[in-house]
Enzyme design. Structure first.
Site, PDB file in Angstrom:
ATOM      1  N   TYR A 181     -15.038  76.708 -73.555  1.00 32.23           N
ATOM      2  CA  TYR A 181     -15.892  77.874 -73.513  1.00 32.23           C
ATOM      3  C   TYR A 181     -14.776  79.079 -72.972  1.00 32.23           C
ATOM      4  O   TYR A 181     -13.832  79.163 -73.442  1.00 32.23           O
ATOM      5  CB  TYR A 181     -17.028  77.826 -72.522  1.00 32.23           C
ATOM      6  N   ARG A 234     -18.986  90.307 -83.647  1.00 34.20           N
ATOM      7  CA  ARG A 234     -18.810  90.964 -82.338  1.00 34.20           C
ATOM      8  C   ARG A 234     -18.541  89.378 -81.475  1.00 34.20           C
ATOM      9  O   ARG A 234     -19.370  88.982 -80.726  1.00 34.20           O
ATOM     10  CB  ARG A 234     -19.778  91.444 -81.776  1.00 34.20           C
ATOM     11  N   LYS A 252     -20.899  76.719 -77.934  1.00 38.70           N
ATOM     12  CA  LYS A 252     -22.359  77.212 -77.206  1.00 38.70           C
ATOM     13  C   LYS A 252     -23.032  75.612 -77.170  1.00 38.70           C
ATOM     14  O   LYS A 252     -23.812  75.331 -76.390  1.00 38.70           O
ATOM     15  CB  LYS A 252     -23.022  78.222 -77.963  1.00 38.70           C
ATOM     16  N   GLU A 324     -26.069  84.626 -81.982  1.00 41.68           N
ATOM     17  CA  GLU A 324     -24.903  84.773 -81.000  1.00 41.68           C
ATOM     18  C   GLU A 324     -23.795  85.652 -81.876  1.00 41.68           C
ATOM     19  O   GLU A 324     -23.308  85.512 -82.833  1.00 41.68           O
ATOM     20  CB  GLU A 324     -24.256  83.366 -80.769  1.00 41.68           C
ATOM     21  N   ASP A 325     -23.604  86.502 -80.857  1.00 42.86           N
ATOM     22  CA  ASP A 325     -22.250  87.482 -81.135  1.00 42.86           C
ATOM     23  C   ASP A 325     -22.489  88.150 -82.409  1.00 42.86           C
ATOM     24  O   ASP A 325     -21.677  88.343 -83.147  1.00 42.86           O
ATOM     25  CB  ASP A 325     -21.089  86.587 -81.013  1.00 42.86           C
ATOM     26  N   ASP A 347     -28.560  85.345 -77.260  1.00 42.37           N
ATOM     27  CA  ASP A 347     -28.068  85.094 -76.329  1.00 42.37           C
ATOM     28  C   ASP A 347     -27.841  86.282 -75.523  1.00 42.37           C
ATOM     29  O   ASP A 347     -27.673  86.408 -74.440  1.00 42.37           O
ATOM     30  CB  ASP A 347     -27.328  83.889 -76.550  1.00 42.37           C
ATOM     31  N   ASP A 348     -27.115  87.212 -76.538  1.00 39.49           N
ATOM     32  CA  ASP A 348     -26.303  88.290 -75.897  1.00 39.49           C
ATOM     33  C   ASP A 348     -27.194  89.367 -75.113  1.00 39.49           C
ATOM     34  O   ASP A 348     -26.693  90.186 -74.150  1.00 39.49           O
ATOM     35  CB  ASP A 348     -25.456  88.926 -76.869  1.00 39.49           C
ATOM     36  N   ASN A 489     -16.361  89.491 -71.673  1.00 37.90           N
ATOM     37  CA  ASN A 489     -15.502  88.401 -72.096  1.00 37.90           C
ATOM     38  C   ASN A 489     -14.520  88.410 -73.344  1.00 37.90           C
ATOM     39  O   ASN A 489     -14.831  89.327 -74.171  1.00 37.90           O
ATOM     40  CB  ASN A 489     -16.489  87.083 -72.472  1.00 37.90           C
ATOM     41  N   ASN A 533     -22.581  84.372 -66.412  1.00 42.42           N
ATOM     42  CA  ASN A 533     -22.615  83.986 -67.665  1.00 42.42           C
ATOM     43  C   ASN A 533     -23.748  83.267 -68.320  1.00 42.42           C
ATOM     44  O   ASN A 533     -24.540  82.595 -67.537  1.00 42.42           O
ATOM     45  CB  ASN A 533     -21.342  83.216 -68.237  1.00 42.42           C
TER      46      ASN A 533
END
Ligand code: OAA
Ligand code: MG
Length: 633
Positions: A181, A234, A252, A324-325, A347-348, A489, A533
């Site tokens: 991770y 991202r 994840k 995610e991202d 999640d972000d 991160n 996190n």
């Protein structure tokens, strides 16, 4: 002994062909694979055949299969004018069994199993335990100097022996989380083209437009409960990594299993490839994605919509889709668009918000005061920044009864252009507007700290080294115990290091970061930085949704998850400087989070798996996948 009915929706696919009345750990199972007899052909007829393939429906319906008599492949439901797919169930044995990561046990196969499964001679004669295997692999991984070498060794293990991989990760979570991770997964995504060996998830690109349902059916597992999907725009704080973002959904989902106990075969990593604007990758001969600039606008949203529709069509109402991202300009809109029709979770925005709120609530238990007594300043006004800000405002409003609009006035955000203030008006993106308060313009963080006088400083900018010495010193001047959270991160993007935060604040800061930092000794005291996190939240949160059959995510569920996490922080943790409990206890923590989330979901009428179990913590624990080897008959 685990009763099969209680947990059948989380049970191992390998049991479906056997009697469902078997307990998971104590009974034997047959390692088997379901295979499509037409799968070697790629004819148009085959595609049509696949299009009518039914999933293993009993799991979703929570029925038991006594004796295995059920129309699991849909043949009986099909009328004469339907196509059906010729499926067969084959027992994995011999060489194939050794090559199947779900069932392979390597040298741990017993003599009896070697006889029964045609393994004689395929393995050296010795037999060793899973514990010994774990010890051996750990030694092997520790010999590598470079984090990326450790990462590839772990990925190889996952592809060779899934249960040793998960046992290793669970038993040594604090050591190995940084490998599978953040921060290492960031480097792995950057170099994904050169380390790529096997597909670890589904790739859905613009080339698959119009055929996404068919692509989903190509995935070998049918009983999927959670998808983590990215479009790679991202990746952490590293920016657009295009198709190479696949490392993130893979990582994840490993945590969904290791930390949250969702079985591996129920997890599906997906990368949507609409191109990349990363010139380095476009010119890299080893780049694995489409060589074109990103599709945007209607072309982008049509592909995503086809994907969202196909997922629901294929897996039903209760499939959890974790975004995610994605970049800010899509993330908020996608969440808004699909939150009322699908079980979606960003999640972000939401996971990070829930974990940060938990840390703040836990910290305040020990330093005193309520959320409403504090003033918050963010550097970064994207998904994480505004997501956290909104959840803090919601919780404060709940605690005080004051309207959210009022509470927001205590929360300030700085973006790349400076403090977000009302005079910036229409030029602000819509997700920043709730945070535009009356104030004179301020263009840099240090001045904002001096003027706003925050008690809590939160970095979500994706820009490393932005909490300078002056900024941290100013925080320590204003506050006896400043809370400083450097959340970006991976480690290279952290706003400051743990050492900087403790040194510059002369040991007064309460510090946590998105990526891990080692403990720091400052003037004879050892400070242990917490890791704020979202990995604390999403595995347990997802488990809670799945085990209760929840069909939509609401903010109240995020607040319940925060509360559950905060309640796990003790005075002893805080005395070491921690506002989060240690990761080594994460499975217990996840069970608590899952129970609280499920309880809230039942209360709100969002849970469909009825009746509600009496003891939800015990229920969550009993549902969790464990990586111990099963005995084969
Ligand atoms: O992956 C992580 O470590 C946390 C996260 O979601 C991000 O930074 O985007
Ligand atoms: Mg993320």
């Amino acid at each position: 002994m685990i009763s099969s009915n209680r947990c059948s929706f989380l049970s191992n696919t390998g049991l479906v062909g056997c009697s469902r009345s078997s307990g998971l750990q104590t009974k034997r199972l047959v390692p088997f694979r379901v295979e499509c007899l037409a799968s070697s052909s790629s004819s148009g007829g085959d595609r049509k055949l696949r299009a009518v393939m039914e999933t293993i429906a009993d799991v979703d319906n929570n029925q038991t299969v006594a004796g295995g008599v059920q129309d699991v492949y849909g043949e009986d439901k099909a009328t004469e004018d339907h196509f059906v797919t010729p499926w067969s169930v084959s027992v994995a044995s011999g060489y194939t069994l050794l090559r199947d990561p779900h069932f392979n046990k390597g040298l741990a196969f017993t003599d009896k199993e070697r006889d029964a499964h045609f393994l004689r001679g395929l393995l050296p004669p010795t037999s060793i335990s899973q514990e010994t295997q774990v010890k051996k692999v750990l030694q092997h991984i520790r010999q590598y100097q470079l984090p990326l070498q450790k990462y590839t060794a772990m990925m190889n293990l996952q592809e060779t022996n899934e249960r040793v991989f998960y046992k290793l990760l669970i038993d040594h979570v604090e050591e190995l989380l940084p490998v599978v991770y953040t921060p290492t997964v960031g480097e792995a995504c950057q170099k994904y083209g050169s380390i790529y060996m096997r597909p670890q998830g589904l790739y859905i690109s613009l080339k698959e437009k119009g055929r996404i349902l068919e692509v989903l059916k190509n995935w070998p597992e049918k009983d999927i409960q959670v998808i983590v999907v990215t479009d790679g725009e991202r990746i952490l704080g590293l920016g657009d990594l295009g198709c190479q973002g696949m490392g993130i959904p893979v990582g994840k989902l490993s945590l969904y299993t290791a930390l949250g106990g969702v079985r591996p075969s129920a997890c599906l990593p997906i990368t949507i490839d609409v191109g990349t604007n990363n010139e380095l990758l476009l010119n890299d001969e080893l780049y694995i994605g489409l060589r074109q600039r990103r599709a945007t606008g209607q072309e982008y949203s049509e592909l995503i919509h086809e994907f969202m529709t196909a997922v629901k069509q294929n897996y039903g109402e209760k499939i959890l889709i974790q975004f995610e991202d994605f970049a800010n300009h899509n993330a908020f809109d996608l969440l808004e668009k699909y939150r009322s029709t699908h079980l979606v979770f960003n999640d972000d925005i939401q996971g990070t918000a829930s974990v940060v709120l938990a840390g703040l609530v836990a910290g305040l238990k020990f330093i005193g005061g309520n959320l409403s007594d504090h003033r918050f300043l963010f550097l970064g006004a994207g998904e994480a920044g505004t997501g956290i800000a909104e959840l803090i405002a919601l919780e404060t409003s709940k605690q005080t009864g004051a309207p959210v609009e009022e509470v927001r006035k205590n929360i300030w955000l700085v973006d790349s252009k400076g403090l977000i203030v009302s005079s910036r008006g229409e030029s602000l993106q819509h997700f920043k507007r709730p945070w535009a308060h009356e104030h004179e313009p301020i263009t840099n963080l240090l001045d904002a700290v001096k003027k706003i006088k925050p008690t809590v400083l939160i970095g979500t900018s994706g820009q490393g080294k932005t909490f300078t010495q002056e900024v941290v010193e100013a925080m320590a001047e204003i506050n006896e115990r400043p809370i400083v959270l450097a959340l970006s991160n991976p480690t290279s993007q952290a706003e400051c290091t743990a050492e900087e935060a403790y040194t510059w604040s002369k040991g007064h800061a309460i510090f946590a970061s998105g990526s891990p930092f080692a403990p720091v000794e400052y003037e004879g005291n050892v400070f242990v930085p917490g890791q704020a996190n979202n990995a604390y939240i999403f595995p347990g949160f997802g488990l809670g949704l799945i085990m209760s059959g929840t069909i939509r995510v609401r903010d109240d569920l995020l607040l319940a998850a925060s509360e559950a996490l905060a309640s796990q922080v003790t005075q002893e943790h805080f005395d070491k400087g921690l506002i989060y409990p240690p990761f080594k206890d994460i499975r217990k923590i996840s069970a608590h989070i899952a129970a609280k989330v499920a309880a809230k979901s039942y209360e709100l009428g969002l849970a469909t798996r009825l009746p509600q179990p009496k003891d939800l913590v015990e229920h969550a624990e009993s549902c969790m996948y464990t990586p111990a080897y099963r005995r084969y008959r």
